[in-house]
Scaffold this motif. Structure first.
Motif, PDB file in Angstrom:
ATOM      1  N   ARG A  34       3.110  15.425  -1.262  1.00  0.00           N
ATOM      2  CA  ARG A  34       2.038  14.986  -0.365  1.00  0.00           C
ATOM      3  C   ARG A  34       1.938  13.462  -0.357  1.00  0.00           C
ATOM      4  N   HIS A  35       2.034  12.849  -1.547  1.00  0.00           N
ATOM      5  CA  HIS A  35       1.991  11.385  -1.614  1.00  0.00           C
ATOM      6  C   HIS A  35       3.248  10.781  -0.990  1.00  0.00           C
ATOM      7  N   TRP A  36       4.403  11.430  -1.184  1.00  0.00           N
ATOM      8  CA  TRP A  36       5.623  10.926  -0.550  1.00  0.00           C
ATOM      9  C   TRP A  36       5.473  10.958   0.977  1.00  0.00           C
ATOM     10  N   ASP A  37       4.932  12.030   1.518  1.00  0.00           N
ATOM     11  CA  ASP A  37       4.729  12.144   2.967  1.00  0.00           C
ATOM     12  C   ASP A  37       3.832  11.017   3.481  1.00  0.00           C
ATOM     13  N   LYS A  38       2.759  10.748   2.750  1.00  0.00           N
ATOM     14  CA  LYS A  38       1.837   9.700   3.186  1.00  0.00           C
ATOM     15  C   LYS A  38       2.520   8.335   3.141  1.00  0.00           C
TER      16      LYS A  38
ATOM     17  N   THR B  64       4.291   9.671 -10.290  1.00  0.00           N
ATOM     18  CA  THR B  64       3.622  10.137 -11.499  1.00  0.00           C
ATOM     19  C   THR B  64       3.317  11.631 -11.416  1.00  0.00           C
ATOM     20  N   ALA B  65       2.918  12.101 -10.237  1.00  0.00           N
ATOM     21  CA  ALA B  65       2.672  13.538 -10.060  1.00  0.00           C
ATOM     22  C   ALA B  65       3.953  14.328 -10.302  1.00  0.00           C
ATOM     23  N   ALA B  66       5.090  13.797  -9.859  1.00  0.00           N
ATOM     24  CA  ALA B  66       6.362  14.475 -10.096  1.00  0.00           C
ATOM     25  C   ALA B  66       6.681  14.522 -11.583  1.00  0.00           C
ATOM     26  N   ARG B  67       6.373  13.456 -12.306  1.00  0.00           N
ATOM     27  CA  ARG B  67       6.577  13.453 -13.753  1.00  0.00           C
ATOM     28  C   ARG B  67       5.741  14.556 -14.412  1.00  0.00           C
ATOM     29  N   ARG B  68       4.577  14.841 -13.826  1.00  0.00           N
ATOM     30  CA  ARG B  68       3.728  15.918 -14.357  1.00  0.00           C
ATOM     31  C   ARG B  68       4.203  17.296 -13.886  1.00  0.00           C
ATOM     32  N   ARG B  69       5.177  17.328 -13.000  1.00  0.00           N
ATOM     33  CA  ARG B  69       5.698  18.541 -12.373  1.00  0.00           C
ATOM     34  C   ARG B  69       4.698  19.155 -11.408  1.00  0.00           C
ATOM     35  N   GLU B  70       3.912  18.307 -10.752  1.00  0.00           N
ATOM     36  CA  GLU B  70       2.944  18.748  -9.750  1.00  0.00           C
ATOM     37  C   GLU B  70       3.600  18.629  -8.378  1.00  0.00           C
ATOM     38  N   THR B  71       4.312  19.678  -7.982  1.00  0.00           N
ATOM     39  CA  THR B  71       5.187  19.623  -6.810  1.00  0.00           C
ATOM     40  C   THR B  71       4.445  19.275  -5.527  1.00  0.00           C
ATOM     41  N   GLY B  72       3.394  20.013  -5.220  1.00  0.00           N
ATOM     42  CA  GLY B  72       2.663  19.789  -3.976  1.00  0.00           C
ATOM     43  C   GLY B  72       2.082  18.390  -3.887  1.00  0.00           C
ATOM     44  N   THR B  73       1.468  17.934  -4.975  1.00  0.00           N
ATOM     45  CA  THR B  73       0.860  16.604  -4.997  1.00  0.00           C
ATOM     46  C   THR B  73       1.916  15.511  -4.839  1.00  0.00           C
TER      47      THR B  73
ATOM     48  N   HIS C 115      13.492   7.380  -2.527  1.00  0.00           N
ATOM     49  CA  HIS C 115      12.262   7.869  -3.165  1.00  0.00           C
ATOM     50  C   HIS C 115      12.214   9.395  -3.174  1.00  0.00           C
ATOM     51  N   ALA C 116      12.710  10.034  -2.116  1.00  0.00           N
ATOM     52  CA  ALA C 116      12.726  11.498  -2.066  1.00  0.00           C
ATOM     53  C   ALA C 116      13.638  12.058  -3.148  1.00  0.00           C
ATOM     54  N   VAL C 117      14.763  11.402  -3.397  1.00  0.00           N
ATOM     55  CA  VAL C 117      15.659  11.827  -4.475  1.00  0.00           C
ATOM     56  C   VAL C 117      14.937  11.737  -5.815  1.00  0.00           C
ATOM     57  N   THR C 118      14.228  10.634  -6.034  1.00  0.00           N
ATOM     58  CA  THR C 118      13.502  10.449  -7.296  1.00  0.00           C
ATOM     59  C   THR C 118      12.474  11.547  -7.507  1.00  0.00           C
ATOM     60  N   VAL C 119      11.701  11.873  -6.470  1.00  0.00           N
ATOM     61  CA  VAL C 119      10.698  12.940  -6.600  1.00  0.00           C
ATOM     62  C   VAL C 119      11.370  14.254  -6.972  1.00  0.00           C
ATOM     63  N   ALA C 120      12.446  14.612  -6.279  1.00  0.00           N
ATOM     64  CA  ALA C 120      13.135  15.871  -6.555  1.00  0.00           C
ATOM     65  C   ALA C 120      13.700  15.903  -7.970  1.00  0.00           C
ATOM     66  N   VAL C 121      14.251  14.778  -8.411  1.00  0.00           N
ATOM     67  CA  VAL C 121      14.814  14.714  -9.763  1.00  0.00           C
ATOM     68  C   VAL C 121      13.722  14.879 -10.810  1.00  0.00           C
ATOM     69  N   GLU C 122      12.599  14.160 -10.633  1.00  0.00           N
ATOM     70  CA  GLU C 122      11.518  14.269 -11.614  1.00  0.00           C
ATOM     71  C   GLU C 122      10.914  15.665 -11.639  1.00  0.00           C
ATOM     72  N   LEU C 123      10.991  16.367 -10.513  1.00  0.00           N
ATOM     73  CA  LEU C 123      10.525  17.759 -10.470  1.00  0.00           C
ATOM     74  C   LEU C 123      11.588  18.724 -10.996  1.00  0.00           C
TER      75      LEU C 123
ATOM     76  N   ALA D  97       0.840  -1.202   0.000  1.00  0.00           N
ATOM     77  CA  ALA D  97       0.000   0.000   0.000  1.00  0.00           C
ATOM     78  C   ALA D  97       0.876   1.253   0.000  1.00  0.00           C
ATOM     79  N   GLY D  98       1.965   1.237   0.773  1.00  0.00           N
ATOM     80  CA  GLY D  98       2.886   2.366   0.780  1.00  0.00           C
ATOM     81  C   GLY D  98       3.574   2.546  -0.558  1.00  0.00           C
ATOM     82  N   ALA D  99       3.947   1.448  -1.197  1.00  0.00           N
ATOM     83  CA  ALA D  99       4.584   1.519  -2.511  1.00  0.00           C
ATOM     84  C   ALA D  99       3.638   2.119  -3.544  1.00  0.00           C
ATOM     85  N   LEU D 100       2.364   1.736  -3.487  1.00  0.00           N
ATOM     86  CA  LEU D 100       1.363   2.300  -4.407  1.00  0.00           C
ATOM     87  C   LEU D 100       1.176   3.796  -4.154  1.00  0.00           C
ATOM     88  N   GLU D 101       1.180   4.178  -2.891  1.00  0.00           N
ATOM     89  CA  GLU D 101       1.040   5.595  -2.546  1.00  0.00           C
ATOM     90  C   GLU D 101       2.210   6.401  -3.124  1.00  0.00           C
TER      91      GLU D 101
END
Length: 416
Positions: free
Chosen positions: A281-285, A269-278, A312-320, A259-263
């Protein structure tokens, strides 16, 4: 010159620009979206597409290729001498045997199914070997044909509904292992067959954890197909999260982890869209869910754990495309060891992307060398790593160019 000859984009920038526009539109991206990924203005991109600006240098060509997920660099440049598969690795020698096993459906087979416990033990050993081996595709590619044959036979010979559900769970797990082998190899239709069959077998198993894993892999197949498929990836992820949510208060570690992996995948995917807040938020959850797991727990398929959240945090930052944040997150993530060799190599590749974004190409190359030492087959099949190495092979800095060229030879991108 024959009329159907491929034009040289550097001699005719209009033709190069037309290719960029066609590939952008095929990906379902607006000019503003692509310009944002490239860190240029929409006006500059328009001039490139209209041929009003000289074709860009290799650095920008590679960035365009990455943003558009161009499989073959020649599709973008039009030059036969730039035939480089960026996001598809070389076909593994064992791919044909794995494909034959997947595509074979004997209706009257003399194969005697193994005991359930025996097949379970073999699958556990295969997952363990995947995480420990530097040449993990070779290791699991050798095991997969027999695992596929035996798990299919187990389903065919199931005597009761309970036995059949248990067999379907093992078949789904075998398809999951197959998807890790097939990913980034030159047979996308085979990848889709495996992802979809895995989802069907998982649903037939009625096992929540098995369904979650199959959904996680199916969503990745959608997302990696490009921006037009991001909504489909989200739909699969969200449906699986809703399915698992009622179970979470009393969930096992495996169910909580998937469930955490899906979150996190929703955040990716939101990071790929450049949706920073979203994305954050999913990473935090996902991070809060990871905190509920034992400190030494590591999900056998997704690698989800407390240890992986830094990566995972590195991946989000990179995709953003947040270079500075990527480097900061990489420094924090390095404090925790990732047990899986291929996942550790993947993390190093993401770190290298972050250093490149932050204007530290020498550190990026050094980090890719660490990835290669951890798991050579991971970097060999990773499009981002291949793109970054090729880019630095053309560097004006002699030492950096030599170092990148040596790594390119080791990875197999360039001939010795």
């Amino acid at each position: 010159m024959p009329s159907d000859a491929t034009p040289d984009p550097y001699a005719d920038p209009l033709k190069f620009g037309q290719r960029v526009q066609i590939l952008r539109e095929r990906r379902g991206m607006s000019r503003s979206q692509l310009a944002d990924f490239l860190d240029i203005s929409p006006h500059t991109l328009k001039k490139i597409e209209n041929g009003q600006q000289q074709a860009p240098g290799l650095d920008m060509v590679m960035r365009i290729a990455e943003a558009l997920r161009v499989r073959d660099l020649a599709d973008l440049t039009g030059r036969a001498d730039t035939h480089v598969d960026l996001f598809i690795g070389p076909g593994h020698p064992r791919l044909a045997a794995v494909k034959a096993a997947i595509d074979t459906f004997p209706l009257a087979s003399g194969v005697e199914p193994p005991p359930v416990a025996h097949l379970e033990a073999r699958l556990q050993a295969a997952w363990k070997a995947r995480h420990q081996a530097p040449n993990h595709r070779e290791v699991i590619g050798k095991l997969l044909p027999d695992l596929i044959r035996d798990s299919q036979a187990l389903v065919r010979h199931a005597d009761s509904a309970i036995d059949r559900r248990a067999a379907q769970a093992l078949l789904a797990q075998t398809y999951s292992l197959s998807q890790f082998f097939i990913a980034y190899q030159p047979d996308s239709s085979l990848l889709w067959r495996v992802a979809e069959r895995g989802m069907i077998a998982a649903q037939d198993s009625e096992d929540p954890h098995t369904i979650g894993v199959a959904a996680w892999l199916l969503a990745q197949a959608h997302r990696d197909s490009g921006p037009r498929h991001y909504d489909a990836a989200d739909a699969v992820n969200e449906e699986a999260v809703r399915f698992l949510e009622p179970l979470l208060p009393d969930a096992t570690d495996d169910v909580l982890a998937i469930a955490g992996a899906l979150e996190f995948e929703l955040g990716y995917t939101a990071a790929r869209r450049r949706e920073t807040g979203t994305a954050w938020r999913h990473w935090d959850k996902a991070n809060r869910m990871a905190a509920r797991l034992p400190a030494d727990y590591y999900h056998p398929v997704t690698s989800f754990s407390q240890a992986i959240m830094g990566a995972h945090a590195v991946t989000v930052a990179v995709e953003l495309h947040q270079g500075g944040e990527s480097v900061r997150q990489a420094a924090r993530a390095d404090e925790v060891a990732i047990p899986s060799r291929p996942r550790r190599a993947r993390h190093r590749i993401e770190e290298a992307r972050g250093y490149q974004l932050d204007g530290q190409p020498d550190v990026a190359i050094a980090t890719l060398e660490k990835a290669h030492r951890a798991a050579p087959e991971t970097i060999k099949y990773n499009g981002y790593a291949r793109r970054l190495i090729l880019e630095e092979v053309e560097s004006k800095q002699v030492a950096r160019r030599r170092r990148a060229a040596e790594l390119a030879v080791e990875v197999g991108i360039l001939a010795a």
